[in-house]
Motif scaffolding. Structure first.
Motif, short mmCIF file in Angstrom:
data_model
loop_
_atom_site.label_atom_id
_atom_site.label_comp_id
_atom_site.label_asym_id
_atom_site.label_seq_id
_atom_site.Cartn_x
_atom_site.Cartn_y
_atom_site.Cartn_z
N LEU A 132 0.33 21.27 -17.90
CA LEU A 132 -0.22 20.30 -18.85
C LEU A 132 -0.03 18.88 -18.33
CD1 LEU A 132 -1.46 19.44 -21.54
CD2 LEU A 132 0.83 19.63 -22.56
N ARG A 133 1.15 18.59 -17.84
CA ARG A 133 1.45 17.25 -17.32
C ARG A 133 0.53 16.91 -16.15
NH1 ARG A 133 6.20 18.29 -16.01
NH2 ARG A 133 7.03 18.02 -18.11
N THR A 134 0.32 17.87 -15.27
CA THR A 134 -0.54 17.64 -14.10
C THR A 134 -1.98 17.39 -14.51
OG1 THR A 134 0.88 18.97 -12.66
CG2 THR A 134 -1.40 18.66 -11.96
N LEU A 135 -2.51 18.24 -15.38
CA LEU A 135 -3.90 18.10 -15.81
C LEU A 135 -4.11 16.79 -16.55
CD1 LEU A 135 -6.75 19.16 -16.12
CD2 LEU A 135 -5.99 20.50 -18.09
N ALA A 136 -3.19 16.44 -17.42
CA ALA A 136 -3.31 15.19 -18.18
C ALA A 136 -3.35 13.99 -17.24
CB ALA A 136 -2.15 15.06 -19.17
N ALA A 137 -2.53 14.03 -16.19
CA ALA A 137 -2.48 12.91 -15.24
C ALA A 137 -3.75 12.82 -14.41
CB ALA A 137 -1.27 13.06 -14.33
N GLU A 138 -4.40 13.95 -14.19
CA GLU A 138 -5.58 13.97 -13.33
C GLU A 138 -6.87 13.59 -14.05
OE1 GLU A 138 -4.08 17.50 -10.24
OE2 GLU A 138 -5.51 17.95 -11.85
N VAL A 177 -6.09 33.00 -32.66
CA VAL A 177 -7.35 33.73 -32.84
C VAL A 177 -8.10 33.81 -31.51
CG1 VAL A 177 -9.62 33.61 -33.96
CG2 VAL A 177 -7.55 33.05 -35.26
N ASN A 178 -8.68 34.96 -31.25
CA ASN A 178 -9.49 35.11 -30.03
C ASN A 178 -10.65 34.13 -30.03
OD1 ASN A 178 -8.70 38.44 -30.51
ND2 ASN A 178 -8.23 37.45 -28.57
N SER A 179 -10.76 33.36 -28.97
CA SER A 179 -11.74 32.29 -28.75
C SER A 179 -11.44 31.04 -29.58
CB SER A 179 -13.18 32.75 -28.96
OG SER A 179 -13.54 32.83 -30.33
N GLY A 180 -10.28 30.99 -30.23
CA GLY A 180 -9.89 29.79 -30.97
C GLY A 180 -9.66 28.61 -30.04
N VAL A 181 -9.83 27.41 -30.56
CA VAL A 181 -9.75 26.18 -29.76
C VAL A 181 -8.62 25.29 -30.26
CG1 VAL A 181 -10.99 24.13 -28.96
CG2 VAL A 181 -12.24 26.27 -29.34
N THR A 182 -7.80 24.84 -29.33
CA THR A 182 -6.72 23.90 -29.63
C THR A 182 -7.01 22.60 -28.88
OG1 THR A 182 -5.06 25.61 -30.04
CG2 THR A 182 -4.24 23.46 -29.30
N LYS A 183 -6.97 21.48 -29.60
CA LYS A 183 -7.35 20.20 -29.02
C LYS A 183 -6.14 19.30 -28.80
CE LYS A 183 -10.39 16.19 -29.90
NZ LYS A 183 -11.42 15.64 -30.83
N VAL A 184 -6.05 18.77 -27.58
CA VAL A 184 -5.00 17.83 -27.21
C VAL A 184 -5.68 16.57 -26.69
CG1 VAL A 184 -3.11 17.36 -25.59
CG2 VAL A 184 -3.31 19.62 -26.69
N VAL A 185 -5.26 15.40 -27.18
CA VAL A 185 -5.78 14.15 -26.64
C VAL A 185 -4.71 13.52 -25.75
CG1 VAL A 185 -7.37 13.75 -28.55
CG2 VAL A 185 -5.07 12.79 -28.65
N VAL A 186 -5.17 12.83 -24.72
CA VAL A 186 -4.28 12.20 -23.75
C VAL A 186 -4.54 10.70 -23.77
CG1 VAL A 186 -3.48 12.16 -21.36
CG2 VAL A 186 -4.44 14.28 -22.33
N GLY A 187 -3.51 9.93 -24.07
CA GLY A 187 -3.66 8.48 -24.12
C GLY A 187 -2.43 7.78 -23.60
N GLY A 188 -2.27 6.55 -23.98
CA GLY A 188 -1.17 5.75 -23.50
C GLY A 188 0.19 6.29 -23.90
N ARG A 189 0.23 7.05 -24.98
CA ARG A 189 1.50 7.63 -25.46
C ARG A 189 1.69 9.05 -24.96
NH1 ARG A 189 1.77 5.63 -31.81
NH2 ARG A 189 1.67 3.38 -31.37
N GLY A 190 0.87 9.47 -24.04
CA GLY A 190 0.98 10.83 -23.52
C GLY A 190 0.06 11.79 -24.25
N CYS A 191 0.48 13.04 -24.33
CA CYS A 191 -0.34 14.09 -24.95
C CYS A 191 0.00 14.25 -26.42
CB CYS A 191 -0.11 15.42 -24.24
SG CYS A 191 -0.66 15.46 -22.53
N THR A 192 -1.04 14.39 -27.25
CA THR A 192 -0.86 14.56 -28.69
C THR A 192 -1.69 15.75 -29.17
OG1 THR A 192 -0.54 12.18 -28.99
CG2 THR A 192 -1.06 13.47 -30.95
N LEU A 193 -1.07 16.64 -29.92
CA LEU A 193 -1.80 17.77 -30.50
C LEU A 193 -2.61 17.29 -31.69
CD1 LEU A 193 -2.16 20.91 -30.52
CD2 LEU A 193 -0.33 20.94 -32.24
N VAL A 194 -3.91 17.56 -31.68
CA VAL A 194 -4.80 17.15 -32.77
C VAL A 194 -5.16 18.33 -33.66
CG1 VAL A 194 -7.04 16.14 -33.33
CG2 VAL A 194 -5.71 15.23 -31.42
#
Length: 210
Positions: A132-138, A177-194
Protein backbone atom coordinates in the motif's frame (compact mmCIF):
# COMPACT_ATOMS: atom_id res chain seq x y z
CA UNK A 1 -5.64 13.54 -4.16
CA UNK A 2 -5.27 10.16 -5.80
CA UNK A 3 -7.54 7.15 -5.31
CA UNK A 4 -6.98 3.43 -4.84
CA UNK A 5 -9.95 1.11 -5.37
CA UNK A 6 -9.50 -2.35 -3.88
CA UNK A 7 -11.69 -5.00 -5.49
CA UNK A 8 -12.28 -8.37 -3.91
CA UNK A 9 -12.29 -11.17 -6.48
CA UNK A 10 -15.59 -12.58 -7.68
CA UNK A 11 -17.06 -15.77 -6.25
CA UNK A 12 -14.57 -18.59 -6.65
CA UNK A 13 -15.24 -22.33 -6.98
CA UNK A 14 -15.78 -23.32 -3.36
CA UNK A 15 -16.01 -27.10 -3.03
CA UNK A 16 -14.50 -27.79 -6.45
CA UNK A 17 -11.16 -29.49 -7.07
CA UNK A 18 -9.61 -26.09 -7.77
CA UNK A 19 -10.97 -23.24 -5.65
CA UNK A 20 -8.82 -20.70 -7.50
CA UNK A 21 -11.17 -20.41 -10.49
CA UNK A 22 -14.08 -18.01 -10.78
CA UNK A 23 -17.51 -19.58 -10.82
CA UNK A 24 -20.08 -18.42 -13.36
CA UNK A 25 -21.49 -16.20 -10.62
CA UNK A 26 -18.06 -14.75 -9.99
CA UNK A 27 -17.63 -13.85 -13.64
CA UNK A 28 -21.03 -12.18 -13.73
CA UNK A 29 -20.30 -10.23 -10.53
CA UNK A 30 -17.07 -8.96 -12.06
CA UNK A 31 -18.75 -7.94 -15.30
CA UNK A 32 -21.44 -6.04 -13.40
CA UNK A 33 -18.69 -4.24 -11.52
CA UNK A 34 -16.92 -3.26 -14.72
CA UNK A 35 -20.13 -1.87 -16.18
CA UNK A 36 -20.81 0.14 -13.03
CA UNK A 37 -17.29 1.55 -12.70
CA UNK A 38 -17.40 2.61 -16.34
CA UNK A 39 -20.78 4.28 -15.75
CA UNK A 40 -19.25 6.20 -12.85
CA UNK A 41 -16.47 7.46 -15.09
CA UNK A 42 -13.65 5.60 -13.36
CA UNK A 43 -10.58 5.66 -15.60
CA UNK A 44 -7.65 3.96 -13.89
CA UNK A 45 -4.07 4.99 -14.58
CA UNK A 46 -2.95 1.67 -13.11
CA UNK A 47 -4.55 -1.74 -12.70
CA UNK A 48 -2.90 -4.33 -10.48
CA UNK A 49 -3.65 -7.89 -9.42
CA UNK A 50 -2.02 -10.50 -7.30
CA UNK A 51 -0.80 -13.68 -8.97
CA UNK A 52 -3.79 -15.80 -7.98
CA UNK A 53 -6.00 -16.95 -10.83
CA UNK A 54 -9.26 -15.77 -9.24
CA UNK A 55 -7.82 -12.28 -8.85
CA UNK A 56 -6.61 -12.12 -12.44
CA UNK A 57 -9.85 -13.56 -13.82
CA UNK A 58 -11.80 -10.90 -11.93
CA UNK A 59 -9.60 -8.23 -13.48
CA UNK A 60 -10.13 -9.62 -16.99
CA UNK A 61 -13.91 -9.81 -16.61
CA UNK A 62 -14.08 -6.31 -15.17
CA UNK A 63 -11.89 -4.90 -17.94
CA UNK A 64 -13.98 -6.61 -20.60
CA UNK A 65 -17.14 -4.96 -19.30
CA UNK A 66 -15.58 -1.56 -18.56
CA UNK A 67 -13.63 -1.38 -21.84
CA UNK A 68 -10.60 0.00 -20.02
CA UNK A 69 -7.44 -0.13 -22.10
CA UNK A 70 -4.96 0.17 -19.21
CA UNK A 71 -2.56 -2.77 -19.04
CA UNK A 72 -2.74 -5.08 -16.02
CA UNK A 73 0.28 -5.36 -13.73
CA UNK A 74 0.78 -8.56 -11.71
CA UNK A 75 2.31 -8.04 -8.27
CA UNK A 76 2.56 -10.90 -5.77
CA UNK A 77 2.43 -8.39 -2.93
CA UNK A 78 -1.36 -8.37 -3.46
CA UNK A 79 -1.72 -12.15 -3.11
CA UNK A 80 -4.07 -13.47 -0.47
CA UNK A 81 -2.56 -15.35 2.46
CA UNK A 82 -1.99 -19.04 1.74
CA UNK A 83 -5.22 -20.58 3.00
CA UNK A 84 -3.96 -24.12 2.38
CA UNK A 85 -0.89 -23.53 4.55
CA UNK A 86 -3.06 -21.95 7.24
CA UNK A 87 -5.52 -24.84 7.20
CA UNK A 88 -2.81 -27.52 7.16
CA UNK A 89 -1.23 -26.21 10.37
CA UNK A 90 -4.52 -26.38 12.27
CA UNK A 91 -4.75 -29.57 14.32
CA UNK A 92 -7.40 -28.79 16.90
CA UNK A 93 -10.58 -30.82 17.37
CA UNK A 94 -13.14 -30.10 14.68
CA UNK A 95 -16.20 -27.99 15.38
CA UNK A 96 -19.00 -29.49 13.26
CA UNK A 97 -20.79 -26.22 12.50
CA UNK A 98 -17.71 -24.30 11.32
CA UNK A 99 -15.77 -24.32 8.07
CA UNK A 100 -12.22 -25.73 8.44
CA UNK A 101 -10.62 -22.46 7.37
CA UNK A 102 -12.82 -20.47 9.76
CA UNK A 103 -11.36 -22.55 12.58
CA UNK A 104 -7.79 -22.29 11.31
CA UNK A 105 -7.54 -18.52 10.70
CA UNK A 106 -7.77 -17.43 14.38
CA UNK A 107 -4.87 -19.73 15.24
CA UNK A 108 -2.76 -18.27 12.43
CA UNK A 109 -3.58 -14.66 13.26
CA UNK A 110 -3.07 -15.09 17.01
CA UNK A 111 0.71 -14.81 16.67
CA UNK A 112 1.20 -17.74 19.06
CA UNK A 113 2.29 -20.27 16.43
CA UNK A 114 4.20 -18.17 13.90
CA UNK A 115 6.97 -20.73 13.51
CA UNK A 116 4.50 -23.22 12.01
CA UNK A 117 3.55 -21.10 9.00
CA UNK A 118 5.31 -20.28 5.74
CA UNK A 119 4.02 -16.70 6.03
CA UNK A 120 3.07 -15.82 9.62
CA UNK A 121 0.37 -13.25 10.19
CA UNK A 122 2.85 -10.42 11.02
CA UNK A 123 4.71 -11.09 7.76
CA UNK A 124 1.43 -11.02 5.84
CA UNK A 125 0.36 -7.69 7.31
CA UNK A 126 3.79 -6.16 6.70
CA UNK A 127 3.63 -7.28 3.06
CA UNK A 128 0.26 -5.58 2.64
CA UNK A 129 1.36 -2.42 4.45
CA UNK A 130 4.48 -2.18 2.29
CA UNK A 131 2.48 -2.73 -0.91
CA UNK A 132 0.00 0.00 0.00
CA UNK A 133 2.77 2.42 0.92
CA UNK A 134 4.59 1.76 -2.36
CA UNK A 135 1.52 2.15 -4.55
CA UNK A 136 0.40 5.31 -2.77
CA UNK A 137 3.84 6.86 -3.30
CA UNK A 138 3.88 5.96 -6.98
CA UNK A 139 0.46 7.39 -7.89
CA UNK A 140 0.41 10.82 -9.44
CA UNK A 141 -1.93 13.55 -8.23
CA UNK A 142 -5.48 12.85 -9.36
CA UNK A 143 -4.69 9.35 -10.61
CA UNK A 144 -6.74 6.27 -9.81
CA UNK A 145 -5.44 2.74 -9.31
CA UNK A 146 -7.61 -0.37 -9.18
CA UNK A 147 -6.23 -3.36 -7.28
CA UNK A 148 -7.85 -6.77 -7.71
CA UNK A 149 -7.07 -8.82 -4.62
CA UNK A 150 -8.73 -10.78 -1.82
CA UNK A 151 -10.62 -10.43 1.45
CA UNK A 152 -7.66 -10.86 3.77
CA UNK A 153 -5.64 -8.17 2.03
CA UNK A 154 -8.52 -5.70 1.84
CA UNK A 155 -9.49 -6.41 5.43
CA UNK A 156 -6.00 -5.57 6.60
CA UNK A 157 -5.82 -2.39 4.51
CA UNK A 158 -9.07 -1.23 6.14
CA UNK A 159 -8.20 -2.35 9.67
CA UNK A 160 -4.76 -0.78 9.49
CA UNK A 161 -6.02 2.56 8.20
CA UNK A 162 -8.63 2.64 10.95
CA UNK A 163 -5.95 2.05 13.56
CA UNK A 164 -7.23 -1.41 14.38
CA UNK A 165 -5.41 -4.68 14.71
CA UNK A 166 -6.08 -8.38 14.39
CA UNK A 167 -9.58 -8.35 15.99
CA UNK A 168 -10.82 -5.71 13.57
CA UNK A 169 -9.13 -7.47 10.64
CA UNK A 170 -10.81 -10.72 11.59
CA UNK A 171 -14.24 -9.07 11.66
CA UNK A 172 -13.76 -7.33 8.31
CA UNK A 173 -12.28 -10.41 6.64
CA UNK A 174 -15.43 -12.38 7.36
CA UNK A 175 -17.84 -9.94 5.73
CA UNK A 176 -16.02 -9.05 2.49
CA UNK A 177 -18.41 -9.38 -0.46
CA UNK A 178 -17.25 -10.91 -3.73
CA UNK A 179 -16.47 -8.06 -6.17
CA UNK A 180 -16.99 -5.51 -3.37
CA UNK A 181 -15.04 -2.25 -3.63
CA UNK A 182 -13.05 -0.52 -0.90
CA UNK A 183 -11.94 3.06 -1.55
CA UNK A 184 -8.78 4.67 -0.19
CA UNK A 185 -7.77 8.25 -0.96
CA UNK A 186 -4.15 9.39 -0.87
CA UNK A 187 -3.33 12.97 0.04
CA UNK A 188 -1.05 15.12 2.09
CA UNK A 189 -2.00 13.25 5.26
CA UNK A 190 -1.30 9.86 3.73
CA UNK A 191 -3.88 7.16 3.06
CA UNK A 192 -7.46 7.47 4.32
CA UNK A 193 -10.19 4.84 4.18
CA UNK A 194 -13.34 6.31 2.61
CA UNK A 195 -15.56 3.27 2.01
CA UNK A 196 -15.32 -0.45 2.75
CA UNK A 197 -16.98 -3.31 0.90
CA UNK A 198 -19.31 -1.21 -1.28
CA UNK A 199 -21.34 -3.51 -3.53
CA UNK A 200 -24.32 -1.56 -4.86
CA UNK A 201 -23.59 -2.96 -8.34
CA UNK A 202 -24.89 -6.35 -7.18
CA UNK A 203 -28.54 -7.33 -6.90
CA UNK A 204 -29.36 -9.06 -3.61
CA UNK A 205 -29.34 -12.54 -5.11
CA UNK A 206 -25.73 -12.10 -6.29
CA UNK A 207 -24.26 -11.00 -2.95
CA UNK A 208 -21.86 -13.76 -1.87
CA UNK A 209 -19.00 -14.03 0.62
CA UNK A 210 -16.90 -17.01 -0.54
Amino acid sequence: MSVILFVRHGKASLGAADYDVLSDTGEFQSELLGTELSRRGVSPARILTGRLNRQQQTARCTLRASRWSTSVEVDEAWNEFDHEDVAAAHREVDTPDAEPLDRAIPRWSSGLHDHEYTEPFPAFTKRVDDALRTLAAELGSGETAVVFTSAGVIGWVAASLLGGGEPQWSALNRVAVNSGVTKVVVGGRGCTLVTFNEHSHLPAQLVTYR
